[in-house]
Scaffold this active site. Structure first.
Site, PDB file in Angstrom:
ATOM      1  N   ASP A 153       0.836  -1.193   0.000  1.00 30.20           N
ATOM      2  CA  ASP A 153       0.000   0.000   0.000  1.00 30.20           C
ATOM      3  C   ASP A 153       0.875   1.248   0.000  1.00 30.20           C
ATOM      4  OD1 ASP A 153      -2.218  -1.626   0.142  1.00 30.20           O
ATOM      5  OD2 ASP A 153      -2.365  -1.498   2.333  1.00 30.20           O
ATOM      6  N   LYS A 154       0.333   2.342  -0.473  1.00 32.58           N
ATOM      7  CA  LYS A 154       1.090   3.597  -0.571  1.00 32.58           C
ATOM      8  C   LYS A 154       1.779   3.952   0.745  1.00 32.58           C
ATOM      9  CE  LYS A 154       0.501   8.573  -1.407  1.00 32.58           C
ATOM     10  NZ  LYS A 154      -0.455   9.647  -1.748  1.00 32.58           N
TER      11      LYS A 154
END
Length: 318
Positions: free
Chosen positions: A143-144
């Site tokens: 995830d970012k």
């Protein structure tokens, strides 16, 4: 038979004289406007389906199948696959692999709202040959706002090997996660994860989801929160975040699946409330090398923001 909708979805029926051919070879012939590497990338991104089921690159066709191709929004395709001089923390690299320690805040793959400045753009600048590999060699994502280790294949053969290892659950991936509440013992969660039926940007535990298993053990206990090592057996979107939330221990700082700390001192509560991202770090990665088959293991130390948070939590505990 070829038709294209306003949503940039292309549909076609496989002619009978293509029976016995592989899907990627067939698509390259029927859709000459797109390169085979681009089509292979879309297969890996699950943009292509065969008879309403997820497609596989080497899938055999027998004629008559209904194919659907969901192409990215036009106008973003070329910029999404442009090389950009973005610094990378390279942990390991050889002729077929590169292992990256991804910082929090870096998006892995271009998508809606993030067409530039991604890890994919950085990889294309770091190693030009990755332009010939689907998805620039990316085989799994973080995830970012999750930091840590991520492996990238530099050849199509290496990518195939890594994808198969991931499918067989033989890639070992350990994360450090700071969760809310007191976790007393080790355990594991076996609960399918799928798209939330109402909030489509979220994932959730649902009977209609894909199988997902997470193992966890206690590393350190604090006031109102616990540091866990979480090991993935499967790799679903947001898996650790969703699984820990499902048992009442959401990740500290998680803006999507988080919760409010309970039975916690005001000082500790303020610390956790001020942490700007989910406290999740991909600490360890182990896999079989695609060329020689030997086991390879890498570890990445906690980034400074999580280290600082843990140091302050220790002070309050003491």
């Amino acid at each position: 038979m070829l038709s294209e909708s306003a949503e940039s979805v292309t549909e076609l029926t496989i002619p009978q004289d293509y029976a016995g051919m592989r899907l990627d070879q067939t698509l390259a012939r029927l859709l000459p406007d797109w390169s085979r590497s681009r089509l292979q990338a879309w297969i890996l991104e699950k943009r292509i389906s065969v008879d309403e089921r997820e497609a596989l690159p080497k899938q055999k066709l027998w004629g008559g199948e209904k194919i659907q191709v969901k192409q990215p929004v036009s106008g973003h395709i070329e910029t999404a696959y442009a090389a950009e001089a973005i610094p990378l923390d390279v942990v390991y690299e050889d002729d077929v692999l590169v292992v990256i320690n991804k910082p929090a805040g870096l998006v892995v793959h271009p998508g809606s709202g993030n067409w530039r400045g991604t890890l994919l753009n950085a990889l294309l600048h770091h190693a030009a040959q990755l332009s010939a590999v689907p998805r620039a060699g990316i085989v799994h994502r973080l995830d970012k706002e999750t930091s840590g280790l991520l492996v990238v294949a530099k050849t199509l053969e290496a990518q195939t090997s890594l994808v198969r290892q991931l499918q067989k659950h033989t890639v070992k991936r350990d994360y450090l996660a700071l969760v809310l509440g007191q976790v007393s013992a080790e355990g594991w969660i076996d609960a399918p994860v799928g798209r939330h039926p109402v909030q489509r940007t979220k994932m959730t535990v649902t009977a209609s989801g894909k199988e997902a298993r997470t193992h966890y053990r206690v590393v350190e206990k604090f006031d109102g929160c616990t540091l866990l090592q979480c090991s993935l057996e499967t790799g679903r979107t947001h898996q650790i975040r969703v699984h820990m939330h499902s048992i009442g221990h959401p990740l500290a700082g998680d803006p999507v699946y988080g919760g409010k700390p309970k039975k916690i001192s005001p000082e500790t509560g303020q610390l956790i409330a001020g942490f700007p991202r989910q406290a999740l770090h991909a600490q360890k990665l182990e896999l079989s090398h695609p060329q020689h088959g030997g086991k390879m293991t890498w570890e990445a130390a906690l980034p400074e923001d999580m280290n600082r948070l843990l140091r302050m939590l220790r002070q309050y505990r003491e």
